[in-house]
Design a protein around this motif. Sequence first.
Motif, PDB file in Angstrom:
ATOM      1  N   ALA A  13      35.410  33.078  42.857  1.00 35.55           N
ATOM      2  CA  ALA A  13      35.173  34.478  43.219  1.00 35.55           C
ATOM      3  C   ALA A  13      36.077  34.896  44.378  1.00 35.55           C
ATOM      4  O   ALA A  13      36.605  36.018  44.396  1.00 35.55           O
ATOM      5  CB  ALA A  13      33.708  34.681  43.577  1.00 35.55           C
ATOM      6  N   LEU A  14      36.279  33.992  45.339  1.00 37.86           N
ATOM      7  CA  LEU A  14      37.171  34.291  46.461  1.00 37.86           C
ATOM      8  C   LEU A  14      38.623  34.399  45.994  1.00 37.86           C
ATOM      9  O   LEU A  14      39.382  35.243  46.477  1.00 37.86           O
ATOM     10  CB  LEU A  14      37.046  33.196  47.526  1.00 37.86           C
ATOM     11  N   VAL A  15      38.993  33.532  45.044  1.00 33.51           N
ATOM     12  CA  VAL A  15      40.347  33.610  44.485  1.00 33.51           C
ATOM     13  C   VAL A  15      40.557  34.961  43.830  1.00 33.51           C
ATOM     14  O   VAL A  15      41.618  35.583  43.978  1.00 33.51           O
ATOM     15  CB  VAL A  15      40.572  32.461  43.468  1.00 33.51           C
ATOM     16  N   GLN A  16      39.563  35.422  43.092  1.00 30.48           N
ATOM     17  CA  GLN A  16      39.652  36.737  42.443  1.00 30.48           C
ATOM     18  C   GLN A  16      39.802  37.834  43.494  1.00 30.48           C
ATOM     19  O   GLN A  16      40.564  38.792  43.318  1.00 30.48           O
ATOM     20  CB  GLN A  16      38.398  36.980  41.595  1.00 30.48           C
ATOM     21  N   GLU A  17      39.095  37.691  44.602  1.00 27.17           N
ATOM     22  CA  GLU A  17      39.146  38.689  45.681  1.00 27.17           C
ATOM     23  C   GLU A  17      40.521  38.743  46.335  1.00 27.17           C
ATOM     24  O   GLU A  17      41.033  39.810  46.667  1.00 27.17           O
ATOM     25  CB  GLU A  17      38.079  38.352  46.731  1.00 27.17           C
ATOM     26  N   PHE A  18      41.120  37.560  46.524  1.00 29.34           N
ATOM     27  CA  PHE A  18      42.391  37.489  47.241  1.00 29.34           C
ATOM     28  C   PHE A  18      43.604  37.385  46.319  1.00 29.34           C
ATOM     29  O   PHE A  18      44.739  37.401  46.794  1.00 29.34           O
ATOM     30  CB  PHE A  18      42.386  36.277  48.188  1.00 29.34           C
ATOM     31  N   SER A  19      43.379  37.257  45.025  1.00 32.09           N
ATOM     32  CA  SER A  19      44.482  37.047  44.090  1.00 32.09           C
ATOM     33  C   SER A  19      45.495  38.182  44.174  1.00 32.09           C
ATOM     34  O   SER A  19      45.144  39.359  44.220  1.00 32.09           O
ATOM     35  CB  SER A  19      43.946  36.947  42.658  1.00 32.09           C
ATOM     36  N   GLY A  20      46.778  37.782  44.188  1.00 31.92           N
ATOM     37  CA  GLY A  20      47.857  38.776  44.209  1.00 31.92           C
ATOM     38  C   GLY A  20      48.223  39.248  45.597  1.00 31.92           C
ATOM     39  O   GLY A  20      49.149  40.037  45.760  1.00 31.92           O
ATOM     40  N   GLN A  21      47.530  38.772  46.631  1.00 33.39           N
ATOM     41  CA  GLN A  21      47.871  39.146  47.997  1.00 33.39           C
ATOM     42  C   GLN A  21      48.855  38.127  48.553  1.00 33.39           C
ATOM     43  O   GLN A  21      48.471  37.008  48.908  1.00 33.39           O
ATOM     44  CB  GLN A  21      46.615  39.206  48.872  1.00 33.39           C
ATOM     45  N   PRO A  22      50.138  38.464  48.603  1.00 34.75           N
ATOM     46  CA  PRO A  22      51.141  37.480  49.023  1.00 34.75           C
ATOM     47  C   PRO A  22      51.106  37.222  50.516  1.00 34.75           C
ATOM     48  O   PRO A  22      50.779  38.103  51.309  1.00 34.75           O
ATOM     49  CB  PRO A  22      52.462  38.133  48.598  1.00 34.75           C
ATOM     50  N   PHE A  23      51.425  35.988  50.873  1.00 37.97           N
ATOM     51  CA  PHE A  23      51.590  35.645  52.282  1.00 37.97           C
ATOM     52  C   PHE A  23      52.774  34.700  52.378  1.00 37.97           C
ATOM     53  O   PHE A  23      52.725  33.581  51.896  1.00 37.97           O
ATOM     54  CB  PHE A  23      50.337  34.981  52.853  1.00 37.97           C
ATOM     55  N   GLY A  24      53.842  35.163  53.011  1.00 38.69           N
ATOM     56  CA  GLY A  24      55.052  34.343  53.079  1.00 38.69           C
ATOM     57  C   GLY A  24      55.566  34.086  51.673  1.00 38.69           C
ATOM     58  O   GLY A  24      55.705  34.990  50.867  1.00 38.69           O
ATOM     59  N   LYS A  25      55.815  32.814  51.370  1.00 40.06           N
ATOM     60  CA  LYS A  25      56.314  32.429  50.057  1.00 40.06           C
ATOM     61  C   LYS A  25      55.177  32.093  49.097  1.00 40.06           C
ATOM     62  O   LYS A  25      55.418  31.744  47.947  1.00 40.06           O
ATOM     63  CB  LYS A  25      57.251  31.215  50.181  1.00 40.06           C
ATOM     64  N   ASN A  26      53.943  32.194  49.575  1.00 40.68           N
ATOM     65  CA  ASN A  26      52.808  31.755  48.773  1.00 40.68           C
ATOM     66  C   ASN A  26      51.899  32.922  48.426  1.00 40.68           C
ATOM     67  O   ASN A  26      51.817  33.909  49.150  1.00 40.68           O
ATOM     68  CB  ASN A  26      52.019  30.690  49.536  1.00 40.68           C
ATOM     69  N   THR A  27      51.193  32.790  47.315  1.00 34.38           N
ATOM     70  CA  THR A  27      50.254  33.806  46.884  1.00 34.38           C
ATOM     71  C   THR A  27      48.938  33.137  46.534  1.00 34.38           C
ATOM     72  O   THR A  27      48.906  32.146  45.819  1.00 34.38           O
ATOM     73  CB  THR A  27      50.792  34.561  45.649  1.00 34.38           C
ATOM     74  N   SER A  28      47.841  33.699  47.053  1.00 35.97           N
ATOM     75  CA  SER A  28      46.532  33.132  46.752  1.00 35.97           C
ATOM     76  C   SER A  28      46.269  33.207  45.256  1.00 35.97           C
ATOM     77  O   SER A  28      46.642  34.178  44.590  1.00 35.97           O
ATOM     78  CB  SER A  28      45.451  33.913  47.507  1.00 35.97           C
ATOM     79  N   GLY A  29      45.614  32.182  44.721  1.00 35.12           N
ATOM     80  CA  GLY A  29      45.292  32.207  43.302  1.00 35.12           C
ATOM     81  C   GLY A  29      45.159  30.823  42.712  1.00 35.12           C
ATOM     82  O   GLY A  29      45.143  29.817  43.426  1.00 35.12           O
ATOM     83  N   GLN A  30      45.064  30.781  41.392  1.00 34.81           N
ATOM     84  CA  GLN A  30      44.960  29.520  40.664  1.00 34.81           C
ATOM     85  C   GLN A  30      46.346  28.905  40.540  1.00 34.81           C
ATOM     86  O   GLN A  30      47.257  29.522  39.992  1.00 34.81           O
ATOM     87  CB  GLN A  30      44.383  29.783  39.261  1.00 34.81           C
ATOM     88  N   LEU A  31      46.511  27.690  41.044  1.00 31.27           N
ATOM     89  CA  LEU A  31      47.794  26.998  40.927  1.00 31.27           C
ATOM     90  C   LEU A  31      47.889  26.218  39.624  1.00 31.27           C
ATOM     91  O   LEU A  31      48.979  25.825  39.216  1.00 31.27           O
ATOM     92  CB  LEU A  31      47.992  26.044  42.110  1.00 31.27           C
ATOM     93  N   GLY A  32      46.735  25.989  38.982  1.00 29.48           N
ATOM     94  CA  GLY A  32      46.725  25.237  37.730  1.00 29.48           C
ATOM     95  C   GLY A  32      46.932  23.755  37.955  1.00 29.48           C
ATOM     96  O   GLY A  32      46.777  23.235  39.058  1.00 29.48           O
ATOM     97  N   TRP A  33      47.330  23.052  36.895  1.00 30.19           N
ATOM     98  CA  TRP A  33      47.569  21.608  36.984  1.00 30.19           C
ATOM     99  C   TRP A  33      48.917  21.347  37.634  1.00 30.19           C
ATOM    100  O   TRP A  33      49.949  21.835  37.175  1.00 30.19           O
ATOM    101  CB  TRP A  33      47.538  20.978  35.602  1.00 30.19           C
TER     102      TRP A  33
END
Length: 314
Positions: free
Chosen positions: A199-219
Motif C-alpha cells: 500500500a505504501l509502494v502504491q502511495e509513493f510509486s512514481g515519485q522519483p528521488f535522484g536516480k531511484n524511483t519508489s516501487g516494485q523492483l521485481g526479481w
Amino acid sequence: MTTREKGLWAAVIILTVSVTALGGLIMLRGLAKPGDISKDDGDHTVAEIGQEGISEEQWVAELKKRYGANTLLQMLNRKAVQAETKRLGIKVTQDDLQQVLEQESRGYASAQAYFEEMQQQFGLGPVDLRNEAEYRIGLEKIATQGIQIKEAEIDEYWKQHPEEFTAGKQIKLAALYVPKVEEAEALLERVKQGERFDALVQEFSGQPFGKNTSGQLGWVDEYDPFQPEAIMKAARELSSGDVAGPISVNDGYAVIYVQDIRLKASPDKEQIRQQIRRSLALAQAAPLEDVEKSLRDKYGARILSDKGVPSASL
C-alpha cells in the motif's frame, strides 16, 4: 559471471547508452528533408515548452558536452575492432552470443525480463544489446588470441573459487525512497504498526528521488549491479517478509521490503568451464582498454577539430 565482471558490464551498458543517444541524433538528422532546416537557421526549434523553445544547436551542444568524447572514441573502437577481427578471421558465433545472453540474464526471471529491464532502465533494445555483446566478444577474442588455457588450470580455479559457481539466489524487492532519514523512519514505523508495504509502494510509486524511483523492483540478482550496493547488501541479509531501513543511498534514504527469495538455476558444467577458460585467458591478456588503444593506433584513428585539423592524439 563474477561480481567484478557484472560491474564492468554495467559500465559498458552506460557507455552504450551514450552511443545510442548520439546515434539517434545522427539518424534523425539523416532523415530530415533538405528543406526542413535552412542553411542559415541555427535556431531551428526541435522542442518547445510554453513560449520557450530548444534549438537543434542547443540540443547537439548538450549531447556533445555530455557524451561526445566517449561516444566518438567508442565509435572509433568499434571500427578498429571490426577491421582487426576481419583481418584475423575471427568470427562471433551464435553460440558465443547465446552464452553471453545467458550469463547476463541469469539474474532475471527470463531473457524477456532481462530485455524489458534494459529497455526500461537504459532504453536499449535486443538489437542494441546484441551489437554490444558482439563487439565485446570480438574485442576479447582479439585480446586472448594465442593464449592457451590447460584443462588442469580450469580444474584448479574451480576448486579454489567454488563460490563463484554456486546457484546463488534472486530476491523479489520493493523499495521506498525519501530525502530525509526522519521520513524513512516514519515509513518504517507505519509498517511496524501494521500498514502493508504494498500500500505504501502504491502511495509513493512514481515519485522519483535522484536516480531511484519508489516501487516494485521485481526479481533481482543478489549482486545486481544496476541496484545501489547498499540496498543489495541489506537485502542479502534479510529473509522473506522482512523490512529494513533507513538505508543511505545517494542523497537520501530507502526502506526496502523482501517479498520473496528463490534459488537461481546453476549453469551446466560445460558452461562453467567455458566461463573459467574465458576469465583465465582475459587475466593473462593485456587490459581491454590497452587493446582498444593499440588497435586505434594500428589503424590510424584520430579525432579532427571543427576545421578538419587533427587534434590531440588518442
